[in-house]
Design a protein around this motif. Structure first.
Motif, PDB file in Angstrom:
ATOM      1  N   THR A   1      34.463  41.134  51.556  1.00 35.69           N
ATOM      2  CA  THR A   1      34.944  40.480  50.393  1.00 35.69           C
ATOM      3  C   THR A   1      33.248  39.058  50.698  1.00 35.69           C
ATOM      4  O   THR A   1      33.068  39.044  51.902  1.00 35.69           O
TER       5      THR A   1
ATOM      6  N   GLU B   1      24.656  35.287  45.660  1.00 39.71           N
ATOM      7  CA  GLU B   1      23.994  34.396  44.602  1.00 39.71           C
ATOM      8  C   GLU B   1      22.607  34.893  44.083  1.00 39.71           C
ATOM      9  O   GLU B   1      22.065  35.933  44.399  1.00 39.71           O
TER      10      GLU B   1
ATOM     11  N   VAL C   1      30.325  36.852  49.143  1.00 38.63           N
ATOM     12  CA  VAL C   1      29.562  35.876  48.218  1.00 38.63           C
ATOM     13  C   VAL C   1      27.605  35.881  48.051  1.00 38.63           C
ATOM     14  O   VAL C   1      26.746  36.051  48.870  1.00 38.63           O
TER      15      VAL C   1
ATOM     16  N   ASN D   1      27.633  34.455  52.729  1.00 37.16           N
ATOM     17  CA  ASN D   1      28.836  34.784  52.849  1.00 37.16           C
ATOM     18  C   ASN D   1      29.713  36.942  53.159  1.00 37.16           C
ATOM     19  O   ASN D   1      29.439  37.220  51.970  1.00 37.16           O
TER      20      ASN D   1
ATOM     21  N   VAL E   1      31.935  35.634  43.819  1.00 35.70           N
ATOM     22  CA  VAL E   1      32.634  36.698  45.093  1.00 35.70           C
ATOM     23  C   VAL E   1      33.138  38.095  44.806  1.00 35.70           C
ATOM     24  O   VAL E   1      33.654  37.796  43.907  1.00 35.70           O
TER      25      VAL E   1
END
Length: 160
Positions: A117, A121, A119, A137, A29
């Motif tokens: 913010t 991967e 996310v 996200n 994050v």
């Protein structure tokens, strides 16, 4: 053009080919800035764009793809709402499961510079045998704890 001129223009020593590598960040994050959009591309399901984010403290962009449809339930519309403070949702269903009203908002290049913010991967691309990042996200800045804060809290909780 004389033959001598052609030879002078095209002569260049071959120095080899370097395989390009992507700069990849760890999965996690991150607080980030929306730095750009790709040009509109055509896919099997219609037109789409990449939203490119630069995570704080990193010199690389990570991306999420959305269609450019203007439907109020579209992923692009929900990301825009989150960036504009019109949605506090943090799910990856992009608000489709939320029953309250969702305003339609304009979105596009005017959102560049917005804070969020994200996310990210870290995935392995089998075809090219390299790692890449993918954003899974996008939420309002501060809605999820960034990696550094979570690690600091974990470290502080270790009994000495």
């Amino acid at each position: 053009m004389a033959r001598e001129e052609v030879n002078q223009i095209t002569e260049k020593a071959f120095t080899g080919v370097k395989a390009s590598e992507y700069t990849v960040i760890d999965a996690g994050v991150y607080n980030a800035t929306l730095t750009s959009f790709s040009d509109v591309r055509q896919g099997m399901n219609g037109e789409y764009v990449f939203w490119n984010f630069t995570p704080d403290g990193h010199d690389t962009e990570v991306s999420i793809i959305t269609s450019i449809g203007g439907g109020w339930k579209s992923k692009g519309m929900e990301i825009a709402r989150r960036l504009k403070g019109k949605s506090d949702a943090t799910d990856t269903k992009w608000g489709r499961d939320i029953k309250d009203k969702r305003p339609r908002v304009d979105w596009g290049p005017e959102l560049k510079g917005s804070r969020a913010t994200i996310v990210a991967e870290k995935i392995y691309d089998e075809e090219e045998e390299i790692y890449r990042n993918r954003v899974t996200n996008v939420v309002a800045e501060g809605a999820l704890k960034p990696v550094e804060e979570a690690e600091a809290e974990d470290f502080e909780s270790i009994p000495f």
